[in-house]
Scaffold this motif. Sequence first.
Motif, short mmCIF file in Angstrom:
data_model
loop_
_atom_site.label_atom_id
_atom_site.label_comp_id
_atom_site.label_asym_id
_atom_site.label_seq_id
_atom_site.Cartn_x
_atom_site.Cartn_y
_atom_site.Cartn_z
N SER A 117 -17.28 3.44 0.36
CA SER A 117 -16.45 4.70 -0.15
C SER A 117 -16.39 5.78 0.77
O SER A 117 -17.42 5.90 1.64
N THR A 118 -15.34 6.43 0.97
CA THR A 118 -15.05 7.31 1.90
C THR A 118 -15.19 8.69 0.99
O THR A 118 -14.50 9.93 1.53
N ARG A 142 -6.56 6.25 9.11
CA ARG A 142 -7.15 6.76 7.64
C ARG A 142 -6.06 7.20 6.71
O ARG A 142 -6.47 6.94 5.35
N GLU A 168 -18.78 10.47 -6.25
CA GLU A 168 -18.11 10.53 -4.93
C GLU A 168 -17.72 8.72 -4.71
O GLU A 168 -17.16 8.45 -3.61
N ARG A 169 -17.91 7.91 -5.72
CA ARG A 169 -17.22 6.51 -5.58
C ARG A 169 -16.32 6.38 -6.83
O ARG A 169 -15.64 5.14 -6.82
N LYS A 222 -11.47 10.00 -4.70
CA LYS A 222 -10.15 10.21 -4.32
C LYS A 222 -9.20 10.31 -5.49
O LYS A 222 -9.49 9.42 -6.41
N GLN A 270 -4.57 4.05 4.76
CA GLN A 270 -5.28 3.19 4.10
C GLN A 270 -5.07 3.43 2.53
O GLN A 270 -5.15 2.19 1.78
#
Length: 394
Positions: free
Chosen positions: A226-227, A187, A267-268, A230, A190
């Motif tokens: 999407s996580t 993770r 969030e994206r 960031k 990435q």
Amino acid sequence: SLRMESKDNSEFEESYSTIEDDDSAHIFGVLRSQIYKDKMLAVIREYCTNAIDEHYAAGKADVPVKLTMPTTLNNPNYVVRDYGRGLSPEQVMQVYNRYGKSTKRGQAGYNGQLGLGSKSAYSYTDSWLITSFYGGKKTIYNSLLDDSGKGKIVKLFESDSPEPSGVEITIPVNISDIYRWEDTAIRFLQYVSAKVNLVGTSRTIPALPKVMQQHNNVKIVDSELSTGSKLVMGNVAYPIDWPFLRTTNQFKQAKSSLNHILNLIGERIQIDAPNGSVLFVASREALDYRPTTIDYIASVVFPALETFVKEQKDIIDALPTAFEKMMYCLKNRNNVFVEGESNYIQRSGRDGNVNYDGKTYKGVVNIPLKEEWKITKIFQNLYYSHGYYDRRNS
């Protein structure tokens, strides 16, 4: 202590902060362990980015850093090997024994610079190995916590070696932690843009989410992959705290419509920031939201949102019929938005299908009804009759 005289000749006493030797073990314990919430991630991140920095400093940015994942076949150990300049015996003692000591501080292009990460292995284990390939010799050191609680380095072995220069860090991993260690590393990697040679696992580093729109260094990524938002700086992905940012003056002063869109798609959002653009906390697990950080994020996000809005509006406006506008919005329902409190497109709470051009498109969206788009009453009735339009947002 020092003494100063004021204008009326009275004296002010001044004293500098210090750490007593009796307290040093406690302070070192805080710095090496207690500042990290995720100790596995800390160890993986700090030694990986240190190795990447060393390749950058040695002019070997194109050479992969070697990361060996722990398995039951390698004792198990997490091993980080760089092929940089290596460290002399004096440098090993300075870098890995002194808290706050950093060879990178004040230099652009480097991560960390806090003088803490090189000791982060202590947050997970009491004993680990440092191997330096320097000047044609291979020297192995044991970094360990002794009864003093301060930590020390012991030279174990030295021999001539033909191996390339560099440093290798070997950290023992509990067998019960092997899978979680590997998962945490995957993770983390990435968002690492530097070259890495991953050894000891059949797993591959997942691709980054697909970029749907981009303006300079701000991206909107595919919602399904999407996580979370960031900010990526120095090969480290920091989560962005939008709820806090929206309470700051810099964000309150922005157009309300843009803040509304930010609320929908925040969030994206991914921001790729040059080193030094923002501040991070000592653990490097989060951003430090002082004015420098807030000002930078606001300065790149709001111009990007303005651009994204215009790009989408131009695409939709160029479509000749209301039906084509509807189909474009429906097919791109996760990635279309327009400016305005009520004039935006989003998922609805009900399901529905639309057949168009031999294909079935699933899901419901709210279609913005704007005069300049010439969406007629006929179109509204058509959409109502099929049960796709949410009247509450018309």
